[in-house]
Design an enzyme around this catalytic site. Structure first.
Site, PDB file in Angstrom:
ATOM      1  N   ARG A   1      13.233  24.570 -45.095  1.00 51.82           N
ATOM      2  CA  ARG A   1      12.394  24.622 -43.898  1.00 51.82           C
ATOM      3  C   ARG A   1      10.910  24.402 -44.198  1.00 51.82           C
ATOM      4  O   ARG A   1      10.239  23.663 -43.489  1.00 51.82           O
ATOM      5  CB  ARG A   1      12.524  25.999 -43.235  1.00 51.82           C
TER       6      ARG A   1
ATOM      7  N   HIS B   1       8.250  31.069 -36.202  1.00 48.22           N
ATOM      8  CA  HIS B   1       9.542  31.530 -35.736  1.00 48.22           C
ATOM      9  C   HIS B   1       9.805  33.002 -36.056  1.00 48.22           C
ATOM     10  O   HIS B   1      10.458  33.713 -35.293  1.00 48.22           O
ATOM     11  CB  HIS B   1      10.607  30.663 -36.388  1.00 48.22           C
TER      12      HIS B   1
END
Lengths: 676, 247
Positions: free
Chosen positions: A365, A440
């Site tokens: 990520r 997030h």
């Protein structure tokens, strides 16, 4: 972060800084404090520590439990599960949430799944492997003993949730299905279509409501905790505001649990819910609870880009999309505004496939996120211009549709494509998707010991609100696991050892510490209602978020962080003098609620920058421009930074105090990752 | 685009409330409906008028916190939640009427916010399986046929937003209740309390002032999660069986 990547044992520190010659960019921004030496984990082999602790934790006679009161702030997985479990045990529980129902807490939005070391697939999974993957995924910045326990209790969670009626996906034989998630090589993720968080939360919520009916739990919805009450060094209650009537209330108890979630909204735009905030934990921090690793932020690469200045939040799409989609930007800046279908193959830069040929679009990520930022900073982003920059890259399924057929792609990703089409108005079957990274999850949070107790006795912290288990980065499908592990299986055991000394001396409502807490809340509210400025709360929040995203986002540097600290301080001063809050304090007032939250985000944001400044290494979700290999990969410095940075509040306009907890690995060897 | 907005404003539950009209310019089709209201609120704040209170949280269509009557339809013209409705569903010059959920069991808190705690109280009366933490058997000791598991999941997607009640001419919460009855009733774990669950939940539903179901079907048409109408048949069947069993 995916974690099946090859890694190399770190033989010698390749850092340009010689060991022992640590550069500390944060000198002048903080005061060094004493190290933390005791995390209260029992001695002995790692696999036996939790059993030992459970045995050693003192018991509370069932007849005494109803005399012991517990306040729990937050009703997500970590809060609702704890409230239900402690209610079942017979304690008197008060549960608080700012939403209109406990069922709406943001755990509900988790899509992917929940990990558990059940090894139902007989593919080599085990408690030890889940433990190993989690420590490695956290880039060796988490505490071994806590993570081992998390892996250990993971299996109980699935049993509990199934018994509650959580409708997990099943195979035709009627047994539970599992999938592999986030790049791990074993299938240990349990899921309920793309709505696992919702189903788990509803399970916990129903267990909570059952206790409400049984009379053990009282819920306070539309209530917001605005201060912690500390008496004689112990957490003894909270000051909460009834958000409908505006009444400032005192709630006293023998122990307080914060399960109030993460602070990703300091960035203004994130995938968090609109109401997610740091106030509960920040107020506790100001009263003495250390804040650990606040700079550790997880940024997710596959979110839907910002469409304009009106944007209020960002939406995440499962990163499984990267299994079949190809990420690219135009090679020529002049092509960025063109219809992507008119850009010929030779004019496209599939930059992840180019830079990372072995992993391509499936790099972890943080690498995928940073690479997208670099392309857009370089002027090759796509999609609408917002503030003069196009922030988006293409995620193209044309090849996948040609290879697998449209039906197969729809079968796999149909719900995600529908969501994308609804939000953007574009059809991803015919036009490449546009994606951009977004904040997030935060790995940082209040420091807790092995018992999940903060540095304030009687204040426990669970779920995303604590820093405990994910180190510098969290694996996919592990947030749900941690929330429920803490609430169902860890806290109920450790809190009883604390409560065994209770009930504590009954407090008078006019105790000086209680009155002081109440008065400070009222003064803050009065300030916001009377300042009479000219700028809305949201406009400040948006500007703070912009500073954080620019300088404390995907890539941090010494110069940028120092600049951010100055900008935050200036903006904060202006906020207190010039914010405009209309309406009254004695009714529902959403501007007033936001003002209090944004005020705390300013202070948190500054501490995040100082923490990032101090950590001159790249690890997990934290990337320092000064600490990378020649190839631009993250470079850890285990000789200097294998510690938890636990920050003590130093006072208003005073420097924070840094306490270091050294991370010692006995069960796992530290390794540096490599993706090329 | 340019819009005319008729919005219900009510200072508190005790206040009478009234419609107010606002003009809003420069609305982008890419805005969500709630972002359009955010923009209006910024303008109101700047002009010295208190912003309009409305509920929302996740803005991803899953928490169930948002919910507005838009031109008389719960969540507006699309089958989705208010937060997932975008302004491209409207056109320049449109007049849009925005009201809170209309139901006596959902009293208005302020402006467009309502109190849906009656839903929580219905769940308290049996919308669960009684299993204390730690007392669960090994997960694989319970087998659930895939068909039952899938149906349970389909109806468990209810987000408790209340659109079904707002849509129903009778103000019934039968779809909400039927979804929970069906979810737990499909599973082997839910059988032990099946009779008492339905009896107690229906009792609470009526006590809260929700109306009875007359099979109109507006609820399922308005449901952003497309909960099917047959959960109400299931609810009625379960209630009949429970009464037959002497409850």
């Amino acid at each position: 972060m995916t974690n099946d990547m090859p890694d190399t044992t770190l033989a010698a520190d390749p850092s340009p800084d010689a060991p022992g010659d640590a550069t500390d960019d944060a000198v002048g921004y903080y005061t060094p404090g004493d190290p933390i030496r005791d995390t209260k984990a029992p001695e002995g082999p790692i696999a036996e520590r939790w059993q030992t602790r459970k045995f050693e934790a003192r018991l509370v006679n069932p007849a005494n439990r109803r005399k012991l009161s517990v306040i729990i702030v937050g009703t997500g997985l970590a809060g609702a599960s704890a409230a239900a479990t402690l209610g079942e045990a017979g304690y008197e529980v008060k549960s608080f949430c700012y939403q209109d129902s406990p069922r709406r807490a943001h755990s509900i939005a988790a899509q992917g799944g929940i990990n558990a070391a059940k090894n139902y697939k007989e593919d080599g999974d085990s408690v030890h492997r889940l433990f190993y993957d989690t420590v490695k995924g956290g880039d060796y910045r988490s505490r071994e003993s806590n993570v081992y326990r998390l892996a250990e209790v993971s299996t109980n969670i699935i049993d509990q949730c199934v018994a509650q009626g959580v409708p997990f996906a099943r195979e035709y034989g009627g047994l539970l299905d599992n999938r592999s998630f986030g790049g791990v090589q074993v299938s240990r993720t349990f899921y309920a279509r793309g709505q696992t968080g919702q189903q788990l939360l509803i399970g916990a919520y129903q267990a909570l409501e059952r206790q409400v009916a049984a009379g053990t739990v009282t819920t306070y919805t539309r209530h917001e905790m605005l201060e912690l009450i500390v008496v004689d060094g112990k957490a003894r209650g909270i000051i909460a505001r009834d958000m409908v009537t505006g009444e400032v209330q005192t709630h006293l108890a023998d122990v307080v649990v914060l399960a109030s979630g993460g602070y990703g909204n300091v960035f203004y735009l994130s995938t968090n819910a609109m109401g997610c905030n740091v106030t509960a934990t920040w107020r506790a921090h100001r009263k003495g609870a250390y804040m650990a690793n606040p700079c550790y932020t997880q940024i997710h690469p596959t979110c839907i880009p910002v469409s304009g200045s009106h944007q209020s939040k960002l939406t995440l799409m499962s990163e499984s999309l990267r299994n079949d989609g190809r990420i690219w930007v135009p090679k020529k800046k002049a092509d960025c505004a063109k219809d992507p279908r008119e850009i010929p193959e030779e004019d496209r830069d599939y930059y992840l496939e180019r830079i990372y040929p072995s992993f391509g679009n499936l790099v972890p990520r943080d690498i995928a996120s940073r690479a997208a930022k670099y392309q857009c900073d370089d002027g090759r982003g796509v999609g609408p211009e917002v503030d003069g920059v196009r922030r988006g890259v293409y995620l193209d399924f044309a090849d996948a549709i040609a290879r697998l057929g449209r039906d197969a792609v729809e079968e796999k990703y149909g719900n995600l494509f529908d969501m994308y089409a609804r939000i953007t108005g574009e059809d991803p079957y015919s036009l490449p998707m546009r994606i951009y990274p977004a904040v997030h999850y935060v790995m940082g949070g209040l420091w807790v010991d092995y018992d999940l107790q903060s540095t304030i006795p009687g204040l426990f912290v669970t779920g995303e609100a604590n820093f405990s288990d994910h180190g510098a980065n969290r694996l996919g499908a592990s947030a749900l696991m941690q929330g429920l592990a803490d609430g169902y299986f860890v806290l109920p055991h450790t809190i009883r050892d604390y409560l065994a000394d209770g009930p504590f001396e009954k407090l008078a409502a006019d105790h000086p510490a209680v009155l002081e807490a109440e008065q400070s809340v009222k003064s803050r509210i009065d300030h916001f209602m009377t300042v009479g400025g000219s700028r809305s709360v949201d406009s400040y929040h948006r500007e703070l978020g912009h500073i954080m995203w620019e300088y404390c986002g995907m890539e941090r540097s010494e110069d940028g962080l120092k600049k951010a600290i100055d900008l935050i301080r200036t903006l904060k001063d202006d906020f207190y003098r010039n914010v405009k809050v209309l309406g009254t304090a004695d009714s529902l007032n959403q501007s007033l609620e936001k003002a209090g939250r944004v005020a705390d985000f300013f202070e948190l944001g500054e501490l995040m920058c100082i923490d990032a400044l101090n950590r001159r290494e790249s690890c997990g979700g934290h990337f320092r421009a000064e600490s990378q290999t020649e190839d631009g990969e993250a470079l850890r410095h285990d000789d200097q930074f294998a510690y938890v940075a636990a920050w003590e509040f130093g006072g208003d306009d005073e420097q924070p105090i840094l306490h270091k907890e050294d991370l010692v690995y006995t069960a796992i060897e530290m390794k540096q990752r490599s993706y090329k | 685009m340019k819009l005319t907005l008729n919005i219900w404003r009510q200072a508190s539950e005790a206040d009478k409330g009234a419609m107010h009209t606002y003009d809003l310019d420069n609305v982008s089709p890419d805005m969500s409906f709630l972002e359009m209201l955010d923009v209006l609120n910024e303008e109101l704040n700047a002009s010295g008028e208190e912003p309009i209170a409305f509920d929302s949280d996740c803005r991803e269509g899953i928490c169930g916190m948002c919910g507005l009557m838009i031109n008389g339809e719960p969540h507006g013209p699309e089958v989705t939640t208010t937060c997932q409705l975008h302004m491209r569903s409207f056109k320049d010059g449109d007049e849009i009427t925005i009201e809170p959920w209309r139901s006596s069991a959902f009293p208005v808190v302020k402006d467009l916010c309502v109190d849906r705690s009656s839903f929580d109280r219905i769940i308290q009366q049996g919308g669960y399986i009684s299993v204390n933490t730690g007392s669960a058997p090994e997960a694989h000791s319970i087998q659930v046929p895939k068909e039952a598991a899938d149906r349970a999941f389909d109806v468990a997607t209810c987000i408790g937003c209340g659109a079904c009640v707002a849509a129903c001419p009778n103000g019934s919460a039968s779809l909400f209740m039927g979804a929970k009855i069906t979810h737990l009733g499909e599973l082997p774990q839910g059988q032990a309390e099946r009779d008492t669950r339905v009896v107690n939940m229906v009792g609470q539903h009526d006590h809260e002032g929700f109306g009875g179901c007359t099979n109109i079907g507006e609820c399922t048409a308005a449901c952003p999660k497309e909960i099917p109408l047959d959960v109400i048949s299931q609810l009625n069947r379960d209630l009949r069986m429970a009464m037959k069993h002497g409850h």
